[in-house]
Design a protein around this motif. Structure first.
Motif, PDB file in Angstrom:
ATOM      1  N   GLY A 195       0.801  -1.214   0.000  1.00 51.23           N
ATOM      2  CA  GLY A 195       0.000   0.000   0.000  1.00 51.23           C
ATOM      3  C   GLY A 195       0.834   1.264   0.000  1.00 51.23           C
ATOM      4  O   GLY A 195       2.066   1.233   0.020  1.00 51.23           O
ATOM      5  N   LEU A 196       0.119   2.386  -0.034  1.00 47.38           N
ATOM      6  CA  LEU A 196       0.714   3.717   0.031  1.00 47.38           C
ATOM      7  C   LEU A 196       0.107   4.444   1.224  1.00 47.38           C
ATOM      8  O   LEU A 196      -1.097   4.324   1.486  1.00 47.38           O
ATOM      9  CB  LEU A 196       0.451   4.495  -1.259  1.00 47.38           C
ATOM     10  CG  LEU A 196       0.962   3.858  -2.556  1.00 47.38           C
ATOM     11  CD1 LEU A 196       0.550   4.706  -3.764  1.00 47.38           C
ATOM     12  CD2 LEU A 196       2.479   3.687  -2.522  1.00 47.38           C
ATOM     13  N   LEU A 197       0.933   5.216   1.927  1.00 50.75           N
ATOM     14  CA  LEU A 197       0.501   5.855   3.172  1.00 50.75           C
ATOM     15  C   LEU A 197       1.077   7.259   3.254  1.00 50.75           C
ATOM     16  O   LEU A 197       2.245   7.478   2.934  1.00 50.75           O
ATOM     17  CB  LEU A 197       0.991   5.026   4.362  1.00 50.75           C
ATOM     18  CG  LEU A 197       0.606   5.482   5.769  1.00 50.75           C
ATOM     19  CD1 LEU A 197      -0.886   5.233   6.016  1.00 50.75           C
ATOM     20  CD2 LEU A 197       1.428   4.725   6.819  1.00 50.75           C
ATOM     21  N   THR A 198       0.263   8.224   3.679  1.00 47.73           N
ATOM     22  CA  THR A 198       0.737   9.589   3.866  1.00 47.73           C
ATOM     23  C   THR A 198      -0.120  10.291   4.912  1.00 47.73           C
ATOM     24  O   THR A 198      -1.262   9.898   5.157  1.00 47.73           O
ATOM     25  CB  THR A 198       0.693  10.374   2.542  1.00 47.73           C
ATOM     26  OG1 THR A 198       1.227  11.697   2.752  1.00 47.73           O
ATOM     27  CG2 THR A 198      -0.716  10.501   2.001  1.00 47.73           C
ATOM     28  N   GLU A 199       0.442  11.329   5.498  1.00 48.95           N
ATOM     29  CA  GLU A 199      -0.346  12.160   6.422  1.00 48.95           C
ATOM     30  C   GLU A 199      -0.836  13.423   5.723  1.00 48.95           C
ATOM     31  O   GLU A 199      -1.572  14.218   6.319  1.00 48.95           O
ATOM     32  CB  GLU A 199       0.493  12.555   7.635  1.00 48.95           C
ATOM     33  CG  GLU A 199       1.665  13.465   7.324  1.00 48.95           C
ATOM     34  CD  GLU A 199       2.435  13.884   8.562  1.00 48.95           C
ATOM     35  OE1 GLU A 199       1.800  14.311   9.543  1.00 48.95           O
ATOM     36  OE2 GLU A 199       3.674  13.777   8.551  1.00 48.95           O
ATOM     37  N   PHE A 200      -0.442  13.610   4.459  1.00 49.99           N
ATOM     38  CA  PHE A 200      -0.735  14.853   3.757  1.00 49.99           C
ATOM     39  C   PHE A 200      -1.988  14.722   2.898  1.00 49.99           C
ATOM     40  O   PHE A 200      -2.212  13.698   2.241  1.00 49.99           O
ATOM     41  CB  PHE A 200       0.462  15.256   2.896  1.00 49.99           C
ATOM     42  CG  PHE A 200       1.712  15.480   3.708  1.00 49.99           C
ATOM     43  CD1 PHE A 200       1.815  16.585   4.547  1.00 49.99           C
ATOM     44  CD2 PHE A 200       2.762  14.572   3.664  1.00 49.99           C
ATOM     45  CE1 PHE A 200       2.953  16.779   5.309  1.00 49.99           C
ATOM     46  CE2 PHE A 200       3.901  14.763   4.430  1.00 49.99           C
ATOM     47  CZ  PHE A 200       4.000  15.874   5.257  1.00 49.99           C
ATOM     48  N   PRO A 201      -2.816  15.779   2.869  1.00 46.64           N
ATOM     49  CA  PRO A 201      -4.067  15.734   2.088  1.00 46.64           C
ATOM     50  C   PRO A 201      -3.808  15.610   0.591  1.00 46.64           C
ATOM     51  O   PRO A 201      -2.693  15.818   0.107  1.00 46.64           O
ATOM     52  CB  PRO A 201      -4.723  17.088   2.419  1.00 46.64           C
ATOM     53  CG  PRO A 201      -4.065  17.561   3.669  1.00 46.64           C
ATOM     54  CD  PRO A 201      -2.667  17.033   3.627  1.00 46.64           C
ATOM     55  N   PHE A 202      -4.854  15.290  -0.144  1.00 45.93           N
ATOM     56  CA  PHE A 202      -4.784  15.233  -1.600  1.00 45.93           C
ATOM     57  C   PHE A 202      -4.191  16.529  -2.158  1.00 45.93           C
ATOM     58  O   PHE A 202      -4.404  17.605  -1.597  1.00 45.93           O
ATOM     59  CB  PHE A 202      -6.186  15.040  -2.203  1.00 45.93           C
ATOM     60  CG  PHE A 202      -6.832  13.721  -1.858  1.00 45.93           C
ATOM     61  CD1 PHE A 202      -6.387  12.547  -2.454  1.00 45.93           C
ATOM     62  CD2 PHE A 202      -7.868  13.656  -0.942  1.00 45.93           C
ATOM     63  CE1 PHE A 202      -6.983  11.330  -2.154  1.00 45.93           C
ATOM     64  CE2 PHE A 202      -8.481  12.444  -0.630  1.00 45.93           C
ATOM     65  CZ  PHE A 202      -8.031  11.284  -1.233  1.00 45.93           C
ATOM     66  N   GLU A 203      -3.450  16.385  -3.260  1.00 47.27           N
ATOM     67  CA  GLU A 203      -2.859  17.509  -3.993  1.00 47.27           C
ATOM     68  C   GLU A 203      -1.688  18.166  -3.276  1.00 47.27           C
ATOM     69  O   GLU A 203      -1.225  19.226  -3.710  1.00 47.27           O
ATOM     70  CB  GLU A 203      -3.922  18.582  -4.333  1.00 47.27           C
ATOM     71  CG  GLU A 203      -5.102  18.067  -5.122  1.00 47.27           C
ATOM     72  CD  GLU A 203      -4.702  17.410  -6.448  1.00 47.27           C
ATOM     73  OE1 GLU A 203      -3.688  17.815  -7.036  1.00 47.27           O
ATOM     74  OE2 GLU A 203      -5.409  16.467  -6.862  1.00 47.27           O
ATOM     75  N   THR A 204      -1.180  17.565  -2.203  1.00 46.13           N
ATOM     76  CA  THR A 204       0.026  18.093  -1.564  1.00 46.13           C
ATOM     77  C   THR A 204       1.229  17.745  -2.427  1.00 46.13           C
ATOM     78  O   THR A 204       1.445  16.585  -2.763  1.00 46.13           O
ATOM     79  CB  THR A 204       0.214  17.492  -0.161  1.00 46.13           C
ATOM     80  OG1 THR A 204      -0.925  17.810   0.644  1.00 46.13           O
ATOM     81  CG2 THR A 204       1.465  18.053   0.506  1.00 46.13           C
ATOM     82  N   LYS A 205       2.009  18.749  -2.806  1.00 45.89           N
ATOM     83  CA  LYS A 205       3.148  18.551  -3.694  1.00 45.89           C
ATOM     84  C   LYS A 205       4.428  18.289  -2.894  1.00 45.89           C
ATOM     85  O   LYS A 205       4.512  18.621  -1.714  1.00 45.89           O
ATOM     86  CB  LYS A 205       3.344  19.787  -4.589  1.00 45.89           C
ATOM     87  CG  LYS A 205       2.120  20.153  -5.403  1.00 45.89           C
ATOM     88  CD  LYS A 205       1.658  18.993  -6.285  1.00 45.89           C
ATOM     89  CE  LYS A 205       0.422  19.345  -7.097  1.00 45.89           C
ATOM     90  NZ  LYS A 205      -0.107  18.178  -7.847  1.00 45.89           N
ATOM     91  N   PRO A 206       5.455  17.709  -3.541  1.00 48.67           N
ATOM     92  CA  PRO A 206       6.726  17.463  -2.848  1.00 48.67           C
ATOM     93  C   PRO A 206       7.347  18.771  -2.362  1.00 48.67           C
ATOM     94  O   PRO A 206       7.370  19.759  -3.100  1.00 48.67           O
ATOM     95  CB  PRO A 206       7.604  16.820  -3.934  1.00 48.67           C
ATOM     96  CG  PRO A 206       6.667  16.356  -4.982  1.00 48.67           C
ATOM     97  CD  PRO A 206       5.481  17.259  -4.940  1.00 48.67           C
ATOM     98  N   ASP A 207       7.813  18.774  -1.140  1.00 48.63           N
ATOM     99  CA  ASP A 207       8.448  19.958  -0.562  1.00 48.63           C
ATOM    100  C   ASP A 207       9.477  19.472   0.446  1.00 48.63           C
ATOM    101  O   ASP A 207       9.180  18.585   1.261  1.00 48.63           O
ATOM    102  CB  ASP A 207       7.390  20.839   0.113  1.00 48.63           C
ATOM    103  CG  ASP A 207       7.954  22.164   0.568  1.00 48.63           C
ATOM    104  OD1 ASP A 207       8.872  22.673  -0.099  1.00 48.63           O
ATOM    105  OD2 ASP A 207       7.476  22.695   1.593  1.00 48.63           O
ATOM    106  N   ALA A 208      10.670  20.041   0.416  1.00 58.04           N
ATOM    107  CA  ALA A 208      11.791  19.530   1.219  1.00 58.04           C
ATOM    108  C   ALA A 208      11.460  19.284   2.686  1.00 58.04           C
ATOM    109  O   ALA A 208      11.807  18.226   3.229  1.00 58.04           O
ATOM    110  CB  ALA A 208      12.985  20.473   1.081  1.00 58.04           C
TER     111      ALA A 208
END
Length: 367
Positions: A195-208
């Motif tokens: 699977g894939l897992l994130t804490e960031f909402p949809f449309e969050t772009k890569p940021d350092a």
């Protein structure tokens, strides 16, 4: 679920103060209806945060509605920290995410979870070690966690897919935005085998800044974080440091002192932040996997501990230690279904009464 999704969207709300708010108010929904003058009296909230909750309420609830609709449409699970499916290894950590976006088939509460991290500039040595490690995990049916990045991360995911092991990629973006994009074919396979897992909402772009934040989830999900290759200032050292701060096991693969990609691993071992990984047996012994742990649910006919002398929680711990022998505290927590706080209290009581002793490596055994 609307208010659970909306709460972390309020600026200034994080895992720590959000849990405090939910605890004081009763639920995420109650946070939004709590009077402002009472909110600001909650320790750690104050005037500014109480004002934000009031002023952003309508906006974040609208955003949450959109998120819920999209999550349902794209089969993304929204895991609030109170959800049974929320990773139990993360739940009690001080900076764990309030809400997770998850898509896939893997059990995030699998009995054995290993995070594999390393440099983006991996060598042939790193590839061989990664593949050998993952192949060794097959007999344990462990969940393999990494960050979908170039180098060791994607090598670990690929090796797990090839070996038939579930593998989860922790992302620093919205769940629809695989980064780097070249790894999208592997990510799609992982949806069926992991699977894939994130804490960031949809449309969050890569940021350092989001990548170090992502690393704490990689470290917190696992029983042990293994660094395969790392330069002296490699990003995987952040994951190792975080895992170490969580009192989780860390291992590092030693390498030639002349190799730039082994400098970070050698330093972790030298500074005693990591145990050397040279073969699977090292990991098995560290986590006590070399001893099969019997089920903690033993029938009343098998009960050997006086019910009048021990509490139910104490009997659970004693039974598990009797069946398994010396056991790592993380493994013991999962099999007894006790939180780390509960388990620590029970173990301390049993030590005082002379029934249990602590061993090196965060293991415990019956006396």
């Amino acid at each position: 679920m609307l208010h659970e999704v909306a709460l972390p969207l309020i600026p200034g709300i994080g895992g720590g103060n959000a849990r405090l708010l939910v605890s004081y108010c009763g639920s995420a929904k109650d946070v939004f209806s709590f009077p402002k003058d009472r909110l600001k009296k909650i320790p750690g909230v104050g005037e500014i945060l109480a004002s934000r909750i009031a002023s952003y309420q309508k906006e974040v609830l609208r955003q949450a509605e959109v998120i819920l609709e999209r999550a349902a449409r794209e089969e993304v699970k929204l895991l609030f920290y109170t959800s049974p499916e929320y990773p139990s290894r993360l739940r009690n950590l001080p900076d764990s995410p309030l809400l997770l976006y998850y898509k896939g088939t893997a059990d995030l509460n699998a009995s054995k979870v290993i995070s594999v991290v390393g440099t983006r500039k991996s060598t042939e040595y790193g590839r061989v070690v990664t593949e050998q490690l993952v192949q060794g995990l097959v007999k344990h049916q462990a969940l393999v966690v990494s960050g979908l990045a170039y180098g060791i991360d994607i090598l670990a995911h690929r090796a797990a897919l090839k070996a038939g092991l579930p593998t989860v990629g922790v992302m620093a973006t919205g769940i629809e935005a695989v980064y780097p994009a070249v790894h999208k074919p592997y990510a799609e396979k992982m949806l069926l085998q992991g699977g894939l897992l994130t804490e960031f909402p949809f449309e969050t772009k890569p940021d350092a800044p989001r990548f170090p934040a992502r690393n704490r989830i990689i470290a917190g999900l696992a029983d042990c974080t293994i660094v395969i290759e790392s330069t002296q200032k490699g990003g995987s050292l952040i994951s190792a440091d975080i895992a170490h701060s969580y009192d989780r096991e860390v291992m590092a693969v030693p390498g030639p002192i002349t190799s730039e990609t082994s400098q970070g691993c050698n330093h972790l071992i030298k500074s005693l932040k990591a145990v050397p990984f040279t073969q699977l047996k090292d990991l098995e012994e560290l986590l006590n996997w070399d001893k099969a742990l019997a089920s903690s649910s033993i029938s009343a006919a098998q009960e050997e501990f006086d019910v009048t002398q021990f509490t139910e929680e104490e009997r659970r711990v004693l039974r598990a230690l009797k069946e398994a022998g010396p056991t790592h505290i993380d493994v013991l927590s999962r099999y007894t279904q006790l939180s780390m706080n509960q388990l620590s209290t029970v173990l301390l009581t049993l030590e005082f009464t002379g029934k249990v002793k602590s061993l090196p490596g965060k293991q415990f055994a019956l006396l």
